[in-house]
Design a protein around this motif. Sequence first.
Motif, PDB file in Angstrom:
ATOM      1  N   MET A  13       0.824  -1.212   0.000  1.00 10.33           N
ATOM      2  CA  MET A  13       0.000   0.000   0.000  1.00 10.33           C
ATOM      3  C   MET A  13       0.857   1.261   0.000  1.00 10.33           C
ATOM      4  SD  MET A  13      -3.152  -0.783  -0.247  1.00 10.33           S
ATOM      5  CE  MET A  13      -4.039   0.676   0.275  1.00 10.33           C
ATOM      6  N   ASN A  32      11.555   2.929   4.874  1.00  9.10           N
ATOM      7  CA  ASN A  32      10.956   1.698   5.391  1.00  9.10           C
ATOM      8  C   ASN A  32      11.867   1.188   6.509  1.00  9.10           C
ATOM      9  OD1 ASN A  32       8.740  -0.344   4.859  1.00  9.10           O
ATOM     10  ND2 ASN A  32      10.539  -1.660   4.942  1.00  9.10           N
ATOM     11  N   SER A  34      12.994  -1.695   7.242  1.00 14.67           N
ATOM     12  CA  SER A  34      14.106  -2.434   6.641  1.00 14.67           C
ATOM     13  C   SER A  34      14.322  -1.856   5.244  1.00 14.67           C
ATOM     14  CB  SER A  34      13.776  -3.921   6.555  1.00 14.67           C
ATOM     15  OG  SER A  34      12.461  -4.079   6.060  1.00 14.67           O
ATOM     16  N   LYS A  37      13.050  -2.890   1.291  1.00 15.37           N
ATOM     17  CA  LYS A  37      11.804  -2.529   0.574  1.00 15.37           C
ATOM     18  C   LYS A  37      11.994  -1.204  -0.171  1.00 15.37           C
ATOM     19  CE  LYS A  37       7.938  -4.899   2.804  1.00 15.37           C
ATOM     20  NZ  LYS A  37       8.547  -5.540   4.003  1.00 15.37           N
ATOM     21  N   VAL A 127      -8.304   5.062   3.364  1.00 14.49           N
ATOM     22  CA  VAL A 127      -7.925   4.883   1.962  1.00 14.49           C
ATOM     23  C   VAL A 127      -8.593   3.611   1.462  1.00 14.49           C
ATOM     24  CG1 VAL A 127      -5.996   4.563   0.349  1.00 14.49           C
ATOM     25  CG2 VAL A 127      -5.682   5.966   2.387  1.00 14.49           C
TER      26      VAL A 127
HETATM   27  P1  NBP Z   1       1.299  -4.321   6.107  1.00 16.86           P
HETATM   28  O1  NBP Z   1       0.064  -4.073   6.869  1.00 16.86           O
HETATM   29  O2  NBP Z   1       1.625  -5.711   5.702  1.00 16.86           O
HETATM   30  O3  NBP Z   1       2.541  -3.758   6.948  1.00 16.86           O
HETATM   31  C1  NBP Z   1       3.865  -3.936   6.512  1.00 16.86           C
HETATM   32  C2  NBP Z   1       4.648  -2.677   6.723  1.00 16.86           C
HETATM   33  O4  NBP Z   1       4.655  -2.311   8.112  1.00 16.86           O
HETATM   34  C3  NBP Z   1       6.107  -2.883   6.340  1.00 16.86           C
HETATM   35  O5  NBP Z   1       6.564  -1.693   5.757  1.00 16.86           O
HETATM   36  C4  NBP Z   1       6.781  -3.123   7.684  1.00 16.86           C
HETATM   37  O6  NBP Z   1       8.134  -2.823   7.711  1.00 16.86           O
HETATM   38  C5  NBP Z   1       6.010  -2.154   8.534  1.00 16.86           C
HETATM   39  N1  NBP Z   1       6.140  -2.358   9.977  1.00 16.86           N
HETATM   40  C6  NBP Z   1       5.659  -3.331  10.782  1.00 16.86           C
HETATM   41 BR1  NBP Z   1       4.778  -4.818  10.206  1.00 16.86          BR
HETATM   42  N2  NBP Z   1       5.936  -3.164  12.071  1.00 16.86           N
HETATM   43  C7  NBP Z   1       6.640  -2.021  12.116  1.00 16.86           C
HETATM   44  C8  NBP Z   1       7.222  -1.306  13.170  1.00 16.86           C
HETATM   45  N3  NBP Z   1       7.110  -1.707  14.431  1.00 16.86           N
HETATM   46  N4  NBP Z   1       7.896  -0.185  12.872  1.00 16.86           N
HETATM   47  C9  NBP Z   1       8.009   0.239  11.608  1.00 16.86           C
HETATM   48  N5  NBP Z   1       7.455  -0.394  10.548  1.00 16.86           N
HETATM   49  C10 NBP Z   1       6.791  -1.520  10.796  1.00 16.86           C
HETATM   50  O7  NBP Z   1       1.375  -3.384   4.804  1.00 16.86           O
HETATM   51  P2  NBP Z   1       0.233  -3.100   3.719  1.00 16.86           P
HETATM   52  O8  NBP Z   1      -0.463  -4.352   3.332  1.00 16.86           O
HETATM   53  O9  NBP Z   1       0.877  -2.270   2.674  1.00 16.86           O
HETATM   54  O10 NBP Z   1      -0.818  -2.219   4.518  1.00 16.86           O
HETATM   55  C11 NBP Z   1      -0.501  -0.977   5.102  1.00 16.86           C
HETATM   56  C12 NBP Z   1      -1.766  -0.422   5.753  1.00 16.86           C
HETATM   57  O11 NBP Z   1      -2.748  -0.248   4.750  1.00 16.86           O
HETATM   58  C13 NBP Z   1      -2.400  -1.346   6.793  1.00 16.86           C
HETATM   59  O12 NBP Z   1      -2.989  -0.568   7.799  1.00 16.86           O
HETATM   60  C14 NBP Z   1      -3.463  -2.068   6.041  1.00 16.86           C
HETATM   61  O13 NBP Z   1      -4.540  -2.497   6.853  1.00 16.86           O
HETATM   62  C15 NBP Z   1      -3.902  -1.017   5.080  1.00 16.86           C
HETATM   63  N6  NBP Z   1      -4.414  -1.623   3.867  1.00 16.86           N
HETATM   64  C16 NBP Z   1      -5.384  -1.014   3.233  1.00 16.86           C
HETATM   65  C17 NBP Z   1      -5.876  -1.530   2.100  1.00 16.86           C
HETATM   66  C18 NBP Z   1      -6.923  -0.789   1.440  1.00 16.86           C
HETATM   67  O14 NBP Z   1      -7.551  -1.257   0.528  1.00 16.86           O
HETATM   68  N7  NBP Z   1      -7.126   0.421   1.860  1.00 16.86           N
HETATM   69  C19 NBP Z   1      -5.414  -2.692   1.531  1.00 16.86           C
HETATM   70  C20 NBP Z   1      -4.413  -3.300   2.161  1.00 16.86           C
HETATM   71  C21 NBP Z   1      -3.931  -2.741   3.325  1.00 16.86           C
HETATM   72  P3  NBP Z   1       9.225  -3.972   7.336  1.00 16.86           P
HETATM   73  O15 NBP Z   1       9.247  -4.029   5.851  1.00 16.86           O
HETATM   74  O16 NBP Z   1      10.494  -3.456   7.909  1.00 16.86           O
HETATM   75  O17 NBP Z   1       8.773  -5.248   7.967  1.00 16.86           O
END
Ligand code: NBP
Length: 484
Positions: A13, A32, A34, A37, A127
């Motif tokens: 996202m 990010n 890590s 990404k 979003v």
């Molecule tokens: P994710 O929800 O899978 O989260 C992954 C991201 O969070 C990675 O960048 C990861 O970093 C980071 N992260 C985590 Br896990 N713990 C962290 C911490 N303690 N400190 C810093 N970074 C941390 O990603 P997504 O699927 O792209 O979703 C992002 C948001 O968007 C979520 O809230 C999700 O619910 C929402 N969403 C919305 C839709 C929509 O249609 N609107 C769809 C999908 C998701 P890393 O790479 O270092 O592990």
Amino acid sequence: RKAQIGVTGLAVMGANLARNLARNGYTVALHNRSVEKTDALLAAHSADGDFIRTETLQELVDSLESPRRILIMVKAGSPVDAVIDQLVPLLDEDDVIIDGGNSHFPDTIRRERALAEKNLHFVGIGVSGGEEGALNGPSIMPGGSAKAYESLGPLLEKISAKAPNGEPCCAWISTDGAGHFVKMVHNGIEYADMQVIGEAYDLLRSIAGVEPAAQAEIFKQWNTTDLNSYLIEITADVLAQVDAKTGKPLVDVIVDEAGQKGTGRWTVQAALDLGAPVSGIAESVFARALSSGNPEARLQAQQQLPEGLIATTAVANGDEEFIEDVRKALFASKLVSYAQGMDMLAKAGAEYHWDLKLDVIASLWRAGCIIRAELLGEIMDAYKSETPANMLLAPAFTALLEDLVPSWRRVVAKATAEGVPVPVFSSSLSYYDALRRKRLPAALIQGQRDFFGAHTYGRIDSEGMWHTEWSGDRSEINAEDSHT
Ligand code: NBP
């Protein structure tokens, strides 16, 4: 050079929103936790626009023009708090932190308050539109302060989806958690939209014998009617899909246990707190839970529980009148889900002191998001000039219902007689009938409540609250008098 906005959290996202911002001409600083990404994004998509690579939050903050705008796109829940805690000491007054994840609105209210005390803006934005929307134009529902929106609004409106008339599907909703609240209700309505489509599919298949491939054609045709929407469109695609392994319709090899990530449940929980009767959304959440919660009970019930079906007039395979009845029942049930969602929003506005403009909210859902549909334009118009006491009472919808209701009743009656579960079709019809009923059995419930708990009741012919001395001589007293 400085970036106009920074994005931290570059999973799918965050990466797609960053790319969308860059494609729209903004310089975007990337971060990010890590760095892999960040580098993967740059390796694959640097051609999208102007990115600044950063490895630490300090670098991210330093790379931004002032006041800074930082979009957090990390996993909802404690990771958002963790990132905020790390950012706050690095920021200056009037900088804006944006949370674009699926955060629960009470968290957004809490975070906004805490950051306002530090003279920072916190904007929770809903979003919708999934990965594709994030890249090409999502529907965006921003909360937070009006002041923060001044700085942020132009960017968000630029990257948002555009309605058929070109208007951006992004507008300030109201303060603190309002944006995330509206996104949550959007998702609740999405659950109901999907469930009513599922019920229609089940009826067409089990009562009118229409196989998935033929249903795909029906849904395609329905998509040219009042039902025109993204979810109807993708339903046709899903139903047309043939499984390569077995040659069967894909829908027949998918396990019939629906998953959920929780936003539907949040909607119903919030609705219970507000006393908002979102029965369609609630039944949709429960239907998913029933499908997946206890497979063993479902298995045993198939063998043990009696059918008790009632004979009714047979429906011929592919019966066009029945198919049209189902279409109308689907549309009527959908109208009720939206009416319930809008009613919930109105109640939330009063409870949380948000000046919610229901026509604007409907307008944001016209494109980009999962529930996008032609109907949203009509809902927008229904709330434009004056707010109806219930969406169904807007003249355009009352007129529509005139045509839909007989079909709706026939379909619910048929489904009930034949044992096809239609939780949203039937609960929506009950909602409709309850709303229009002259006398509800609520009068009897008030009598019962007064009997066992002296909860008192109002009378139709006089002011005040009354109580019958049930355990005494059963005379009636004015309840207010008895307290003095
Ligand atoms: P994710 O929800 O899978 O989260 C992954 C991201 O969070 C990675 O960048 C990861 O970093 C980071 N992260 C985590 Br896990 N713990 C962290 C911490 N303690 N400190 C810093 N970074 C941390 O990603 P997504 O699927 O792209 O979703 C992002 C948001 O968007 C979520 O809230 C999700 O619910 C929402 N969403 C919305 C839709 C929509 O249609 N609107 C769809 C999908 C998701 P890393 O790479 O270092 O592990």
